[in-house]
Write a protein that holds these residues in place. Structure first.
Motif, PDB file in Angstrom:
ATOM      1  N   SER A   5       0.861  -1.171   0.000  1.00 16.85           N
ATOM      2  CA  SER A   5       0.000   0.000   0.000  1.00 16.85           C
ATOM      3  C   SER A   5       0.901   1.225   0.000  1.00 16.85           C
ATOM      4  O   SER A   5       2.101   1.136   0.216  1.00 16.85           O
ATOM      5  CB  SER A   5      -0.954  -0.006   1.198  1.00 16.85           C
ATOM      6  OG  SER A   5      -0.243  -0.128   2.404  1.00 16.85           O
ATOM      7  N   VAL A   6       0.290   2.363  -0.278  1.00 11.18           N
ATOM      8  CA  VAL A   6       1.021   3.629  -0.338  1.00 11.18           C
ATOM      9  C   VAL A   6       0.360   4.574   0.655  1.00 11.18           C
ATOM     10  O   VAL A   6      -0.865   4.619   0.757  1.00 11.18           O
ATOM     11  CB  VAL A   6       0.950   4.225  -1.764  1.00 11.18           C
ATOM     12  CG1 VAL A   6       1.590   5.600  -1.813  1.00 11.18           C
ATOM     13  CG2 VAL A   6       1.597   3.281  -2.765  1.00 11.18           C
ATOM     14  N   TRP A  13       5.625  10.646   0.292  1.00 13.24           N
ATOM     15  CA  TRP A  13       4.964   9.397  -0.091  1.00 13.24           C
ATOM     16  C   TRP A  13       5.830   8.219   0.319  1.00 13.24           C
ATOM     17  O   TRP A  13       7.049   8.237   0.156  1.00 13.24           O
ATOM     18  CB  TRP A  13       4.733   9.374  -1.599  1.00 13.24           C
ATOM     19  CG  TRP A  13       3.682  10.338  -2.050  1.00 13.24           C
ATOM     20  CD1 TRP A  13       3.743  11.706  -1.996  1.00 13.24           C
ATOM     21  CD2 TRP A  13       2.410  10.016  -2.595  1.00 13.24           C
ATOM     22  NE1 TRP A  13       2.586  12.245  -2.487  1.00 13.24           N
ATOM     23  CE2 TRP A  13       1.750  11.234  -2.876  1.00 13.24           C
ATOM     24  CE3 TRP A  13       1.767   8.824  -2.903  1.00 13.24           C
ATOM     25  CZ2 TRP A  13       0.481  11.267  -3.428  1.00 13.24           C
ATOM     26  CZ3 TRP A  13       0.502   8.866  -3.469  1.00 13.24           C
ATOM     27  CH2 TRP A  13      -0.131  10.077  -3.719  1.00 13.24           C
ATOM     28  N   ARG A  58      -2.967  10.430   3.722  1.00 13.98           N
ATOM     29  CA  ARG A  58      -3.611   9.694   2.629  1.00 13.98           C
ATOM     30  C   ARG A  58      -3.129   8.253   2.682  1.00 13.98           C
ATOM     31  O   ARG A  58      -1.969   8.002   2.996  1.00 13.98           O
ATOM     32  CB  ARG A  58      -3.240  10.301   1.271  1.00 13.98           C
ATOM     33  CG  ARG A  58      -3.866  11.646   1.034  1.00 13.98           C
ATOM     34  CD  ARG A  58      -3.299  12.294  -0.220  1.00 13.98           C
ATOM     35  NE  ARG A  58      -3.356  13.737  -0.106  1.00 13.98           N
ATOM     36  CZ  ARG A  58      -2.448  14.503   0.481  1.00 13.98           C
ATOM     37  NH1 ARG A  58      -1.379  13.986   1.004  1.00 13.98           N
ATOM     38  NH2 ARG A  58      -2.598  15.807   0.546  1.00 13.98           N
ATOM     39  N   TYR A  59      -4.019   7.324   2.355  1.00 13.19           N
ATOM     40  CA  TYR A  59      -3.673   5.902   2.393  1.00 13.19           C
ATOM     41  C   TYR A  59      -4.349   5.215   1.216  1.00 13.19           C
ATOM     42  O   TYR A  59      -5.559   5.341   1.032  1.00 13.19           O
ATOM     43  CB  TYR A  59      -4.138   5.277   3.713  1.00 13.19           C
ATOM     44  CG  TYR A  59      -3.693   3.855   3.892  1.00 13.19           C
ATOM     45  CD1 TYR A  59      -2.428   3.557   4.366  1.00 13.19           C
ATOM     46  CD2 TYR A  59      -4.548   2.795   3.600  1.00 13.19           C
ATOM     47  CE1 TYR A  59      -2.008   2.255   4.542  1.00 13.19           C
ATOM     48  CE2 TYR A  59      -4.145   1.483   3.780  1.00 13.19           C
ATOM     49  CZ  TYR A  59      -2.871   1.223   4.241  1.00 13.19           C
ATOM     50  OH  TYR A  59      -2.459  -0.071   4.415  1.00 13.19           O
ATOM     51  N   PHE A  60      -3.570   4.521   0.392  1.00 11.92           N
ATOM     52  CA  PHE A  60      -4.084   3.874  -0.810  1.00 11.92           C
ATOM     53  C   PHE A  60      -3.741   2.392  -0.779  1.00 11.92           C
ATOM     54  O   PHE A  60      -2.593   2.029  -0.547  1.00 11.92           O
ATOM     55  CB  PHE A  60      -3.466   4.496  -2.066  1.00 11.92           C
ATOM     56  CG  PHE A  60      -3.582   5.997  -2.121  1.00 11.92           C
ATOM     57  CD1 PHE A  60      -4.758   6.599  -2.530  1.00 11.92           C
ATOM     58  CD2 PHE A  60      -2.520   6.808  -1.770  1.00 11.92           C
ATOM     59  CE1 PHE A  60      -4.874   7.984  -2.593  1.00 11.92           C
ATOM     60  CE2 PHE A  60      -2.617   8.188  -1.826  1.00 11.92           C
ATOM     61  CZ  PHE A  60      -3.800   8.781  -2.233  1.00 11.92           C
ATOM     62  N   PRO A  63      -4.113   0.333  -6.945  1.00 10.07           N
ATOM     63  CA  PRO A  63      -3.704   1.287  -7.983  1.00 10.07           C
ATOM     64  C   PRO A  63      -4.863   2.187  -8.406  1.00 10.07           C
ATOM     65  O   PRO A  63      -4.662   3.356  -8.734  1.00 10.07           O
ATOM     66  CB  PRO A  63      -3.247   0.390  -9.143  1.00 10.07           C
ATOM     67  CG  PRO A  63      -2.927  -0.918  -8.515  1.00 10.07           C
ATOM     68  CD  PRO A  63      -3.833  -1.043  -7.321  1.00 10.07           C
ATOM     69  N   GLN A  65      -7.172   3.429  -6.532  1.00 12.43           N
ATOM     70  CA  GLN A  65      -7.300   4.525  -5.571  1.00 12.43           C
ATOM     71  C   GLN A  65      -6.282   5.620  -5.856  1.00 12.43           C
ATOM     72  O   GLN A  65      -6.595   6.807  -5.774  1.00 12.43           O
ATOM     73  CB  GLN A  65      -7.136   3.998  -4.141  1.00 12.43           C
ATOM     74  CG  GLN A  65      -8.284   3.151  -3.675  1.00 12.43           C
ATOM     75  CD  GLN A  65      -8.012   2.521  -2.314  1.00 12.43           C
ATOM     76  OE1 GLN A  65      -6.870   2.239  -1.963  1.00 12.43           O
ATOM     77  NE2 GLN A  65      -9.078   2.309  -1.559  1.00 12.43           N
ATOM     78  N   VAL A  66      -5.060   5.232  -6.200  1.00 11.65           N
ATOM     79  CA  VAL A  66      -4.027   6.218  -6.546  1.00 11.65           C
ATOM     80  C   VAL A  66      -4.445   6.962  -7.809  1.00 11.65           C
ATOM     81  O   VAL A  66      -4.368   8.196  -7.876  1.00 11.65           O
ATOM     82  CB  VAL A  66      -2.654   5.544  -6.743  1.00 11.65           C
ATOM     83  CG1 VAL A  66      -1.616   6.561  -7.221  1.00 11.65           C
ATOM     84  CG2 VAL A  66      -2.193   4.865  -5.466  1.00 11.65           C
ATOM     85  N   GLU A  67      -4.924   6.228  -8.809  1.00 11.15           N
ATOM     86  CA  GLU A  67      -5.361   6.848 -10.056  1.00 11.15           C
ATOM     87  C   GLU A  67      -6.507   7.826  -9.806  1.00 11.15           C
ATOM     88  O   GLU A  67      -6.511   8.944 -10.327  1.00 11.15           O
ATOM     89  CB  GLU A  67      -5.800   5.770 -11.039  1.00 11.15           C
ATOM     90  CG  GLU A  67      -6.206   6.304 -12.386  1.00 11.15           C
ATOM     91  CD  GLU A  67      -6.587   5.197 -13.352  1.00 11.15           C
ATOM     92  OE1 GLU A  67      -6.570   5.472 -14.557  1.00 11.15           O
ATOM     93  OE2 GLU A  67      -6.914   4.079 -12.915  1.00 11.15           O
ATOM     94  N   TYR A  69      -7.174   9.436  -7.053  1.00 12.73           N
ATOM     95  CA  TYR A  69      -6.623  10.593  -6.338  1.00 12.73           C
ATOM     96  C   TYR A  69      -5.926  11.538  -7.321  1.00 12.73           C
ATOM     97  O   TYR A  69      -6.136  12.752  -7.285  1.00 12.73           O
ATOM     98  CB  TYR A  69      -5.647  10.132  -5.257  1.00 12.73           C
ATOM     99  CG  TYR A  69      -4.902  11.270  -4.619  1.00 12.73           C
ATOM    100  CD1 TYR A  69      -5.526  12.088  -3.689  1.00 12.73           C
ATOM    101  CD2 TYR A  69      -3.593  11.550  -4.968  1.00 12.73           C
ATOM    102  CE1 TYR A  69      -4.855  13.166  -3.110  1.00 12.73           C
ATOM    103  CE2 TYR A  69      -2.911  12.610  -4.402  1.00 12.73           C
ATOM    104  CZ  TYR A  69      -3.550  13.414  -3.469  1.00 12.73           C
ATOM    105  OH  TYR A  69      -2.885  14.473  -2.921  1.00 12.73           O
ATOM    106  N   VAL A  70      -5.097  10.986  -8.202  1.00 14.46           N
ATOM    107  CA  VAL A  70      -4.376  11.816  -9.172  1.00 14.46           C
ATOM    108  C   VAL A  70      -5.358  12.554 -10.072  1.00 14.46           C
ATOM    109  O   VAL A  70      -5.198  13.742 -10.343  1.00 14.46           O
ATOM    110  CB  VAL A  70      -3.384  10.967  -9.993  1.00 14.46           C
ATOM    111  CG1 VAL A  70      -2.814  11.753 -11.163  1.00 14.46           C
ATOM    112  CG2 VAL A  70      -2.262  10.453  -9.107  1.00 14.46           C
TER     113      VAL A  70
END
Length: 94
Positions: A5-6, A13, A58-60, A63, A65-67, A69-70
């Motif tokens: 996770s990120v 980050w 932030r917690y992802f 992928p 969820q990251v996309e 967010y971006v």
């Protein structure tokens, strides 16, 4: 749970890999303590949040969820210009 996770903390980050050490014994002690690698020797739980009710900025976990967010925070761009152009291929030597 995801394999990784990120999370973001104070605009930095981090990648969090969810894995157990292959040398961890059933009693949660290190099986190679005397010869453990430097990363293990230098590790400290002094600032560990494991038992805290701490939450990240932030917690992802995926992928997607990251996309998402971006897409929400980055200005809309032409997807063809998101990356630099692909360089020409090198010739094949025979």
């Amino acid at each position: 749970m995801a394999a990784a996770s990120v999370f973001v903390e104070s605009n930095t980050w981090y990648l969090l890999v969810h894995a157990s050490c292959k040398h961890l014994q059933a009693d949660n002690r290190c099986g190679i303590y005397e010869t453990r690698p430097a990363i293990c020797r230098e590790y400290s739980t002094d600032n560990c949040e494991y038992d805290d009710s701490y939450t990240y900025d932030r917690y992802f976990e995926t992928p997607e969820q990251v996309e998402e967010y971006v897409e929400a925070v980055a200005p809309s761009r032409d997807p063809r210009r998101f990356r630099s152009p692909r360089p020409a291929l090198l010739p094949i030597l025979r």
